[in-house]
Each structure stands twice: as structure tokens, then as C-alpha cells.
Enzyme design. Sequence first.
Site, short mmCIF file in Angstrom:
data_model
loop_
_atom_site.label_atom_id
_atom_site.label_comp_id
_atom_site.label_asym_id
_atom_site.label_seq_id
_atom_site.Cartn_x
_atom_site.Cartn_y
_atom_site.Cartn_z
N CYS A 1 -8.34 0.55 -18.78
CA CYS A 1 -7.80 1.35 -17.94
C CYS A 1 -6.46 0.48 -17.13
O CYS A 1 -6.05 0.97 -16.17
CB CYS A 1 -9.00 1.63 -16.91
N HIS B 1 0.76 -1.32 0.09
CA HIS B 1 0.13 -0.11 -0.01
C HIS B 1 0.90 1.27 -0.17
O HIS B 1 0.68 2.24 -0.38
CB HIS B 1 -1.01 -0.07 1.26
C1 PEP Z 1 -7.12 -3.89 -13.85
O1 PEP Z 1 -7.07 -5.12 -13.41
O2 PEP Z 1 -6.51 -3.79 -15.03
C2 PEP Z 1 -7.46 -2.61 -13.40
C3 PEP Z 1 -7.48 -1.65 -13.90
O3 PEP Z 1 -7.67 -2.71 -12.03
P1 PEP Z 1 -6.52 -3.07 -10.73
O4 PEP Z 1 -5.19 -2.59 -11.48
O5 PEP Z 1 -6.97 -1.93 -9.70
O6 PEP Z 1 -6.96 -4.44 -10.35
#
Ligand code: PEP
Length: 755
Positions: free
Chosen positions: A680, A367
Site C-alpha cells: 500500500c 496536513h
Molecule cells: C507506508 O509507510 O508505506 C504507508 C503506506 O504508511 P504511511 O504512508 O501512512 O506512513
Amino acid sequence: MRGALGGPRVLLRRLREVMAEQVSAQERLDKIVVLIAANMVAEVCSVYVLRVDGTLELYATEGLNKAAVHQTVLRSDEGLVGLVASEANPINLSEAQNHPAFSYRVETGEEIYHSFLGVPVLRAGNTLGVLVVQNRARRTYTEEEEEALQTTAMVLAEMIASGELSAIAKPGAEPAARRPLHLTGMALNEGVALGHVVLHEPRVVITNFIADDLPKELKRLEAAVETMRSDLDVLLERGEVADGGEHRDVLEAYRMFAYDRGWVHRLEEAVATGLTAEAAVERVQSDTRARMLRATDPYLRERLHDLDELANRLMHHLLGQDYAPARDRLPENAVLVARSMGPAALLEYDRKRLRGLVLEEGGPNSHVAIVARALGIAAVGEITNATGVADPGDAIIVDGATGDVHMRPSPDMEAAYVERVRLRARRQLQYLALRDKACVTRDGEKIELMINAGLAVDLPHIEETGAAGIGLFRTELQFMVAATFPRTAEQFSLYRAVLDAAGDKPVTFRTLDIGGDKVLPYMRNVEEENPALGWRAIRLGLDRPGLLRSQIRALLRAAGGRDLKVMFPMVATVEEFDEAKSLVERELTHLRRHSHKLPEQVEIGTMLEVPSLLYQLDELLDRVDFLSVGSNDLVQFFYAADRGNSRVADRFDAISAPVLRALKVVADKGRAHAKPVTLCGELASKPIGALALVAIGYRSFSLSPSAVGPVKAMLLDLNAGKAAALMQPLIDSPSGSLPIRERLKAFAAEQGLQI
Ligand code: PEP
Ligand code: MG
């Protein structure tokens, strides 16, 4: 057998006087060896100092040939002295010449001495030198004498660490205590920091080593141990965490050791040799650290870590110092050095002065690493004993891209990095110049670039990058950095601040994605064999809807009068999406009934992170308002390769035909259903990844804020049509010898794209 003259306490008191005298470093050392020899009724007492080149130089002696001082230099593995240094352990022998490691130097005239007692001069677990006494007679040094000599060595350690000996050192052969160090760990966040060390838990500087009143010192020790124990008890009873995110099991381990008789007994013994309570703690701590550095068994190392941490707490209790650093008194260009740190603790530092972070622990998913990325500071983890080798104020360079840390760098090294920082700054300026330019490719394709965010500290990035909005707001980060569950009111105020900061730009909030590697320290963890595939994210939200519902309510209220976009993490079936969507609708009805101001518009979408959704796209796209591909998780599940495990990280490439084929289907179907699709995951945050994605039809991305500049620079130079023409045959029939990534690199070179 001959007894010691006056005992260790008299020796320590005499040493204190010598340390206070206004004499040269050499004179002081000469006096010290005479004192020790006399006190321990030894014919020889010698001090060897570890030099930058790793050898041990004789700095002072009583009894050996004086001409050998500064002339005799031993290799670090040479003789008994070398062994004491390398093992960081005392050697006590009545017949030294029988020991296999024995070797002698003619110039010292040492051969006539039979008994040998050598102890390491240690500071924070590091060997700075060796202190030796020898006798002609075959004498057995008692345990008390060995203890006393170790205690004496502490005084020498302070003298060496103070830099006082540099004045009498030959150039290039200075004491190793202050030498430049190059350490390599794990890159946590890119960027280069040149600055000065600030210890997150400042080392206590002991000014009084020598006890005037032994019973009083024992009482002080006892009282401090008691306070420390009851503090730990209270923390555990309250069920909260201390110091911004310590896990319960860590505290449990501390408590176990705090009640351990053996540990307390060792502290008492150290006091009995004549030390003050704090000096005793330092002695025991330094020994623990020395063992820790040499322990290979991970379990043992962890336990030694716990003991070290406990000693640290005890020290602060003893000296009545706050167990917290000077957060408000940071120097310019501060580089924090810590064993480990909670995310909340990092956020308390003055962001404007903070340049870098070095941790002994902490992987890329920790974190604190997430917060370091949000703050945009260079960060490196897994640097063994960083806190033991760094002194406050030391010059330090952190290279967050490679994981290199240079402590007390040479002028050449510093100059090289200054140049890199300058280059980087120049590049940043170029990116800044692109900030207000529309993101359109050479052939007129508009590409939407948004940013990923999750903390209030991320919000200035919208303005700084000129992004089109926040494409992924990871709401779990607020929960992860908090010491206790954030109340609905706290969630509400963060969401409102986010919407305020974004102004007219859209923000997509993702509901809580906890579980898996995203652990909340204050929430009891359910042990699962496969947490990444376990009870996490929307699964947890649907099974225990209380938390999800209150979050949705906070979001709906925060967006009163504005547009709201909500999406769900880790959805695997359309039914899950339906269920989650109905929760939002229920909350909307509830708020409407209570005449709350509602959002102007609520759009509900989902992340696409689980491969099963790839085969439900038509049903899904009929239901959602938008899709956001989470390539980090999607690729990990696609290839069954843990995204956080470096051993498997290189086995599969996201820029490969199987992944790109799947992603292309998603983009095509989104278009056919007239539903916006964005991506994303980190794939879009690398220029080459964004290039591949544009080539298969993606026109919207959400990126790490630091990636907006480089990705935009690449896109402005790109001809998307040409990239698509190159890509289509590659993913249709991925034949040929070069992997797709290499083909894209060649294309970029040919087209003059910076990737
Ligand atoms: C992903 O899994 O690509 C994502 C954007 O979510 P996180 O990285 O928060 O798991
Ligand atoms: Mg994910």
C-alpha cells in the site's frame, strides 16, 4: 528651519479630496505632487512608478523639468531612487550628491538640489514605486516628515494598485503592480488548475485612510489591541486551537508580540501622522512584509511572519469583520491563496468550486497537503509572498505537478495550459472507460487494485475508480484534521460511513499511526531527537492503550454484522503484534458480554514497514491473517533516508535490487503460508513501480485514487510472465551498466506500456 505647511494631517485631508475628484490619472498625479511639495515646503516632488520591465519611470513631478515626465526611466539599481526601490527603505540625505549611489539625469535638471528624501511606495510589502521630495538647501528632513511622506505614499500605492495608471502607460511598460508573475514552489498535489484567486484571509480594503479625530483613532486602536490580546489569552487558556489547527507555540508567539510595546508604539506613531487606526495597521504591516521579504535569517523571518499575522488579526478586530473568508461564496474555478491553512479550514470550502491551492508555507507532509490530495485539487506550497502579490479575482494557473504558479498569466501561457488541461481530461476519460474492466494482465494474471483513503471526502473515489475496496484506511487522518480529539462516537460514525460506502467491497482499517511526522496539534508533543524512530504508532498504542482500545471498540461496533479487517502500523516484533491482537480479542469479549452486535468476521493483520519484520516472516505469517507492505516507511528505514527530506530523496531508489529482493521474499513467503500480501505504499502508485512489483510476484495493491487509472492502463497491456523473466536475473545478479529502473523503462517502451 522651515516647517511644513499645515502638517501631515492637512496634507492627507487635501489628498483625500484629490482622490475623490473626477479627473484623469495624470491630472490626479500632477495635483498630488504639487500638494506634497507645497505641504512639505519642498522645491521638488516626484513620483516614479515601477514598470513590468523592472525599471522606474518618472510619472509626475513638481519642480523637475516637466519634459522629463514619462521620458526619464531609471534602472531598478540606478541612483538613489533605484536604491529606495530595491531596498524598500527610505533614504534621507541633506547632501545627496555625496552618496555613492547618487547619479543624475541631465534631462531632469536635478543637479541643483542638495537634500533628498525618497520613500518606497509599498503595498503588502511589494515596491510599486518611489516618492521623492528634494530641496535646494542642505536640509535635514525630520523623522516626522519622513513618516508623513511614507503615509502619503500609501495613498499612491492604492492608486497604482487600482490599475488607474494603465491608461497612461506605454504598451509593454505598464506599472508592475499588475504584471504577470511566474513563481515556483513545491509541488504538493498534481493536477492543473486554471481559475481565479480567492484569498483565504481576504485582505481588508481600507476606504478611509485619513483620521478626522486623532484621539478617537488612538482609542479605537487601543481597544482593538486589547480585544486581540484577550482573545489570544482565551484561546491559549482553553488549550484548544484556533482556525482549524493552529499550533500552540504559534499562538504563544502571537501573544508575545501582542504584548510587545515596540510594536504597539509603532502603530500609535503611524496614527499620530494622521492615519486612521486601520491605515496605521496597514502601514506597519506593509513595512513588516517588506522586511520579511528581504530577511535571510530564518528566525527573523519567522518572527516577522508572526507580526504580519498579528497585524492581520488586529485589522479584522478593528473593522469588526469576521476573521474568516467567504467560504460559501466561492466563484467557479476558485484557487485559494493562503499563507498557511489548517486542514479543517480547507475542508470547509465548497469542493465543487475549488480547483487549486497555493500556500506560502506547507510541505508535502503538511496536513493541509494531505487534505488537498484527498480532495484532488492541484496544490503548490512554499510560494514566497503569494498573498502579497495576488489580488482577489486575479487569473491564476497552478501546476501541481511541477510546482509552478502563474499569476495573471499572459494569453500565450493560458492557451498552453488550456491545451494541457484538455489533454489531461482526455486521458481521464480513457481511464474512466477502464473503470469497469476486470484488472487482468494480457497473460491472464488477476491483479487486485484497491485505494488508500482516510477521510470522508475520499469515499466517492471507490465508485469513481472502480477499485476493489480500500486497502489502507489511514484512521489518523480524522485525528489530524480535527481541532480537538475526535470522540469515540465521531470515530464510530466515520467508520460506519466508510463501510457503508464500500458496500460489499473490503476495507482494511489501520489503527492510529500518530507520532513521527504525523502530529496532532492538540496533543502535547513529546520532544524526541528522532521522531521517525521514536514513540509512535503501535508503540504509543501499546504503552497508552486507552486510546487504541477505544478506537478498536469503535471499529468493532461500526462493523457489527459485517466483515472487519484491522491492521497495526509500525510493528517491529511478533510480540508487538501478539500484544496488539490481544487488545482486539479483549474488546471482542467485552462487546460480546454486553450483547453488542459483533462483526461477522474479524481479520487481523499488520503493516510491514520496519525491516526487522523481514527476518521474522515465518513466525509473523503464522500469526497474521494478512500482511500489507508499507513501502514508504520500509524504504526509508531500509536505506536510512528520511522519506520527507528532498536532499536525500534522490540518493536511493526503491526500484533497486536490495529493495526488490526483500520485497520478493515477502511475496514468496506470503504465498507459501497462504496469507494474502498486499502493498500500500506509494511505490505501487507509479506505473513503473507497479510493473516492478508484478514482476516479483505481487498481485494486490492499494493505491492513491488518482493512480488507479494509469496503473490499471499499464497492467492491462502487460505480459506479467515476460516482466518476471526480465526481472529475475536483474535482482539475482544486478550486474550490467543500466540500473533496474532504466531496464524496466526500456522493457516498457518495447512492449508499448505507458509508464
Ligand atoms: C507506508 O509507510 O508505506 C504507508 C503506506 O504508511 P504511511 O504512508 O501512512 O506512513
Ligand atoms: Mg507508514
